[in-house]
Design a protein around this motif. Structure first.
Motif, mmCIF file in Angstrom:
data_model
loop_
_atom_site.group_PDB
_atom_site.id
_atom_site.type_symbol
_atom_site.label_atom_id
_atom_site.label_comp_id
_atom_site.label_asym_id
_atom_site.label_seq_id
_atom_site.Cartn_x
_atom_site.Cartn_y
_atom_site.Cartn_z
ATOM 1 N N ARG A 74 0.838 -1.203 0.000
ATOM 2 C CA ARG A 74 0.000 0.000 0.000
ATOM 3 C C ARG A 74 0.873 1.254 0.000
ATOM 4 O O ARG A 74 2.051 1.218 0.361
ATOM 5 C CB ARG A 74 -0.940 0.025 1.206
ATOM 6 C CG ARG A 74 -0.217 0.082 2.545
ATOM 7 C CD ARG A 74 -1.144 -0.203 3.701
ATOM 8 N NE ARG A 74 -0.415 -0.251 4.962
ATOM 9 C CZ ARG A 74 -0.518 0.654 5.924
ATOM 10 N NH1 ARG A 74 -1.349 1.680 5.781
ATOM 11 N NH2 ARG A 74 0.174 0.541 7.050
ATOM 12 N N ASN A 75 0.245 2.350 -0.425
ATOM 13 C CA ASN A 75 0.874 3.674 -0.359
ATOM 14 C C ASN A 75 0.023 4.555 0.552
ATOM 15 O O ASN A 75 -1.216 4.497 0.503
ATOM 16 C CB ASN A 75 0.950 4.302 -1.752
ATOM 17 C CG ASN A 75 1.751 3.464 -2.725
ATOM 18 O OD1 ASN A 75 2.825 2.978 -2.401
ATOM 19 N ND2 ASN A 75 1.225 3.279 -3.934
ATOM 20 N N VAL A 76 0.670 5.350 1.387
ATOM 21 C CA VAL A 76 -0.038 6.212 2.327
ATOM 22 C C VAL A 76 0.413 7.650 2.108
ATOM 23 O O VAL A 76 1.614 7.920 1.969
ATOM 24 C CB VAL A 76 0.218 5.792 3.789
ATOM 25 C CG1 VAL A 76 -0.441 6.768 4.754
ATOM 26 C CG2 VAL A 76 -0.296 4.377 4.035
ATOM 27 N N GLU A 91 -5.004 6.368 1.569
ATOM 28 C CA GLU A 91 -4.353 5.056 1.503
ATOM 29 C C GLU A 91 -4.732 4.410 0.178
ATOM 30 O O GLU A 91 -5.913 4.364 -0.185
ATOM 31 C CB GLU A 91 -4.814 4.176 2.667
ATOM 32 C CG GLU A 91 -4.135 2.819 2.720
ATOM 33 C CD GLU A 91 -4.577 2.006 3.926
ATOM 34 O OE1 GLU A 91 -4.127 2.339 5.041
ATOM 35 O OE2 GLU A 91 -5.392 1.083 3.740
ATOM 36 N N ALA A 92 -3.745 3.935 -0.562
ATOM 37 C CA ALA A 92 -3.990 3.395 -1.903
ATOM 38 C C ALA A 92 -3.315 2.052 -2.078
ATOM 39 O O ALA A 92 -2.253 1.790 -1.491
ATOM 40 C CB ALA A 92 -3.481 4.365 -2.975
ATOM 41 N N SER A 93 -3.930 1.202 -2.903
ATOM 42 C CA SER A 93 -3.269 -0.028 -3.305
ATOM 43 C C SER A 93 -2.071 0.338 -4.174
ATOM 44 O O SER A 93 -1.982 1.450 -4.700
ATOM 45 C CB SER A 93 -4.238 -0.923 -4.077
ATOM 46 O OG SER A 93 -4.757 -0.247 -5.220
ATOM 47 N N CYS A 94 -1.153 -0.576 -4.322
ATOM 48 C CA CYS A 94 0.090 -0.263 -5.048
ATOM 49 C C CYS A 94 -0.163 0.151 -6.486
ATOM 50 O O CYS A 94 0.609 0.926 -7.065
ATOM 51 C CB CYS A 94 1.037 -1.468 -4.997
ATOM 52 S SG CYS A 94 1.748 -1.731 -3.360
ATOM 53 N N TRP A 96 -2.878 1.791 -7.393
ATOM 54 C CA TRP A 96 -3.754 2.951 -7.268
ATOM 55 C C TRP A 96 -5.153 2.724 -7.823
ATOM 56 O O TRP A 96 -5.884 3.671 -8.085
ATOM 57 C CB TRP A 96 -3.124 4.186 -7.936
ATOM 58 C CG TRP A 96 -1.929 4.679 -7.178
ATOM 59 C CD1 TRP A 96 -0.658 4.205 -7.270
ATOM 60 C CD2 TRP A 96 -1.894 5.716 -6.182
ATOM 61 N NE1 TRP A 96 0.173 4.873 -6.397
ATOM 62 C CE2 TRP A 96 -0.554 5.812 -5.730
ATOM 63 C CE3 TRP A 96 -2.841 6.584 -5.641
ATOM 64 C CZ2 TRP A 96 -0.149 6.731 -4.752
ATOM 65 C CZ3 TRP A 96 -2.441 7.501 -4.682
ATOM 66 C CH2 TRP A 96 -1.117 7.563 -4.249
#
Length: 291
Positions: A74-76, A91-94, A96
């Motif tokens: 994940r990306n925050v 918060e996004a999945s890798c 997006w």
């Protein structure tokens, strides 16, 4: 609410009415219930855990501070609005595709943050669909367009305004961050909701005729760049996070494809009518060659 940007669908769950302060997005609201799959699904008003540890990236702009954590799976993102004293999170999945945020469009601060989150989500989700957001000014004539790239203050907007003055039928497509997309073998440029200080939010597209890397000079001359120099000139002007290997790989691949399909020139110019004649003549040559 759904948005169509560069022909790509963004779905925002939790926003039924577009606030007045998000007027730049209005031309991109999708009014038809098409069957296209969204490249990004944003869910508003979620409860998110605060990221811990040092961020991978921190940057400040327009009185805001953005921090990014690239975490396993994940990306925050944390966005602090300095003038409101409020911090919002994403918060996004890798890839997006799936994005959650704790902000909503119910308040002024929340709508400002959501607008930024939609832009960030578009940048990195569209990277998986042969699309890049580029720092440029773009003028279209009919179905073709000229794109002027370079750092702030180099004369991109000035050259666009000169085209509007001297080239019949020209129109400004975007003055800060148009989108370039490799689509059906062509390089297309699209207006976006993000046009800097110029309120130009056209949901339109045109085929890219040529790209010009602007350079202030005492003469007017266009010099064609080779492949490596074309790639370097474009990659420096794209919105990307170099430490995010997945999106960087996608974006650099798209930039390489653009550089191989479109003539890219270094435009040394005095910001006058002759400079326009120089860039316009090259676009006409490209147009006639395509015919």
């Amino acid at each position: 609410m759904n948005f169509s940007i560069a022909g790509l669908k963004i779905e925002v769950d939790g926003m039924d009415v577009l606030p007045q302060q998000m007027f730049n997005l209005r031309p991109f609201v999708s009014v038809t219930d098409d069957a296209a799959e969204p490249i990004c699904k944003i869910k508003c008003g979620c409860r998110l855990a605060t990221a811990v540890g040092h961020p991978s990236l921190t940057s400040s702009f327009d009185g805001k501070t953005l921090s990014l954590w690239l975490l396993p799976g994940r990306n925050v993102v944390a966005l602090r609005l300095g003038y409101h004293g409020t911090t919002y999170h994403l918060e996004a999945s890798c890839d997006w595709l799936h994005v959650r945020t704790d902000c909503t469009a119910d308040t002024l601060a929340g709508s400002i943050a959501l607008g930024d989150f939609i832009m960030i989500s578009f940048i990195y989700s569209s990277a998986y669909h042969d699309t890049v957001l580029i720092h440029a000014s773009c003028v279209a004539v009919g179905s073709s367009a000229a794109v002027f790239v370079g750092p702030s203050g180099i004369g991109k907007s000035t050259h666009s305004n000169l085209w509007l003055r001297y080239v019949a039928g020209s129109r400004l497509l975007n003055d800060d961050q148009p989108a370039l997309r490799v689509h059906n073998g062509d390089v297309m440029v699209y207006g976006t909701p993000w046009s800097g200080k110029t309120h130009c939010y056209r949901n339109e597209s045109a085929r890219v005729s040529n790209i010009f890397v602007m350079a202030q000079a005492k003469r007017n001359e266009a010099v064609r760049l080779d492949g490596p120099n074309s790639f370097c000139a474009l990659i420096d002007m794209t919105s990307l996070i170099k430490s995010d290997i997945a999106s960087f790989t996608r974006i650099s691949g798209t930039v390489a494809a653009i550089a191989s399909r479109v003539g890219i020139y270094k435009l040394y110019n005095r910001a006058d009518r002759e400079a326009v004649e120089t860039s316009h003549a090259i676009c006409l040559q490209s147009y006639n060659k395509e015919k």
